[in-house]
Design an enzyme around this catalytic site. Structure first.
Site, PDB file in Angstrom:
ATOM      1  N   ALA A 145       0.799  -1.222   0.000  1.00  0.00           N
ATOM      2  CA  ALA A 145       0.000   0.000   0.000  1.00  0.00           C
ATOM      3  C   ALA A 145       0.834   1.276   0.000  1.00  0.00           C
ATOM      4  CB  ALA A 145      -0.935   0.001   1.202  1.00  0.00           C
TER       5      ALA A 145
ATOM      6  N   HIS B 252      -1.140   6.778   4.311  1.00  0.00           N
ATOM      7  CA  HIS B 252       0.147   6.461   4.942  1.00  0.00           C
ATOM      8  C   HIS B 252       1.110   7.612   4.674  1.00  0.00           C
ATOM      9  CE1 HIS B 252      -1.252   2.348   5.519  1.00  0.00           C
ATOM     10  NE2 HIS B 252      -1.581   2.320   4.247  1.00  0.00           N
TER      11      HIS B 252
ATOM     12  N   ASN C 184       0.422  -4.428   7.443  1.00  0.00           N
ATOM     13  CA  ASN C 184       1.511  -5.048   6.702  1.00  0.00           C
ATOM     14  C   ASN C 184       2.502  -3.997   6.209  1.00  0.00           C
ATOM     15  OD1 ASN C 184       0.920  -7.962   6.619  1.00  0.00           O
ATOM     16  ND2 ASN C 184      -0.906  -7.370   5.498  1.00  0.00           N
TER      17      ASN C 184
END
Length: 244
Positions: A111, A196, A166
């Protein structure tokens, strides 16, 4: 190409759609006994001799449970649930096992991006800060305002949120250290994306990355995550390979 998929959920279906032009047929095994009109369903876990590689899109637990058989098969192993490597016992056993295996291990960026930069400067890095913001539903919560629900290192993050973080482990693997990656996780009702923010501090330079990802049909997973795995697979068939 004829892969074997471990797990047949949302991520596998995205990868199949992305690579429909190069996947001739495929096997799949899913502990939930999910069925499909496509592919060849395996009733029990096994690795067919004629499959080209094993692609994990299941869970941290599945990686830990089946990795020995996969490495024994010598098939290349693509891992999406990188959170398994936060477990030091598993990580050490995996690294010992791979020494005598013919398998190559592929870990997509998931991601986030920028791992080519992180990896290239890993020995010069002092600290990396990761802040993750996701809607409360991703954590099974119903917060009405932003809540800091975790602060610590990547190992503790994946232990607390095994299906959501993850990214922190993948980032730690790129850095080459779980201690240098400091993680904050926020339940944020005012966002619809998985966000993020990464800040890397090094003697080479300081780097900031922000990723605002649309969710996949599974709100715990960003759409970008399976797309990066598909890109790694496609790169095997391209003459010009771009990026790290």
């Amino acid at each position: 190409m004829k892969p074997m998929f471990l797990g047949f959920g949302n991520s596998t279906k995205i990868i199949l759609k992305e690579l429909k032009d190069i996947i001739d047929d495929f096997y799949y095994y899913d502990e939930k006994k999910i069925t499909s009109d496509l592919g060849i369903r395996l009733e029990n876990f096994s690795i067919p001799e004629d499959c080209d590689m094993v692609i994990e899109c299941a869970s941290v637990g599945a990686v830990k449970k089946y990795y020995r058989e996969i490495l024994d098969s010598g098939k290349d192993f693509y891992i999406l649930s990188t959170g398994a490597f936060a477990d030091s016992t598993f990580r050490n056993n995996f690294m010992k096992k791979i020494v005598d295996s013919k398998s190559n291990i592929y870990i997509p960026s998931g991601a986030i991006g920028g791992l080519d930069v992180i990896y290239s400067i890993r020995k010069y890095i002092d600290k990396v800060f990761l802040k993750t913001f996701k809607p409360p539903i991703s954590f099974g919560r119903n917060d009405k305002k932003r809540e800091l629900i975790f602060s610590g290192n990547a190992i503790d993050a994946i232990n607390r949120f095994p299906k959501n973080t993850n990214v922190s482990v993948t980032l730690s693997l790129a850095v080459g250290s779980f201690e240098k990656v400091l993680v904050e996780i926020y339940s944020e009702p005012n966002v619809e994306k998985n966000i993020h923010k990464i800040e890397a501090i090094s003697s080479v330079g300081n780097y900031t990355f922000t990723f605002e990802n649309n969710q996949s049909p599974n709100p715990k997973t960003s759409l970008l995550a399976p797309l990066t795995l598909a890109a790694v697979l496609r790169k095997n068939f391209e003459k010009i390979k771009i990026g790290g």
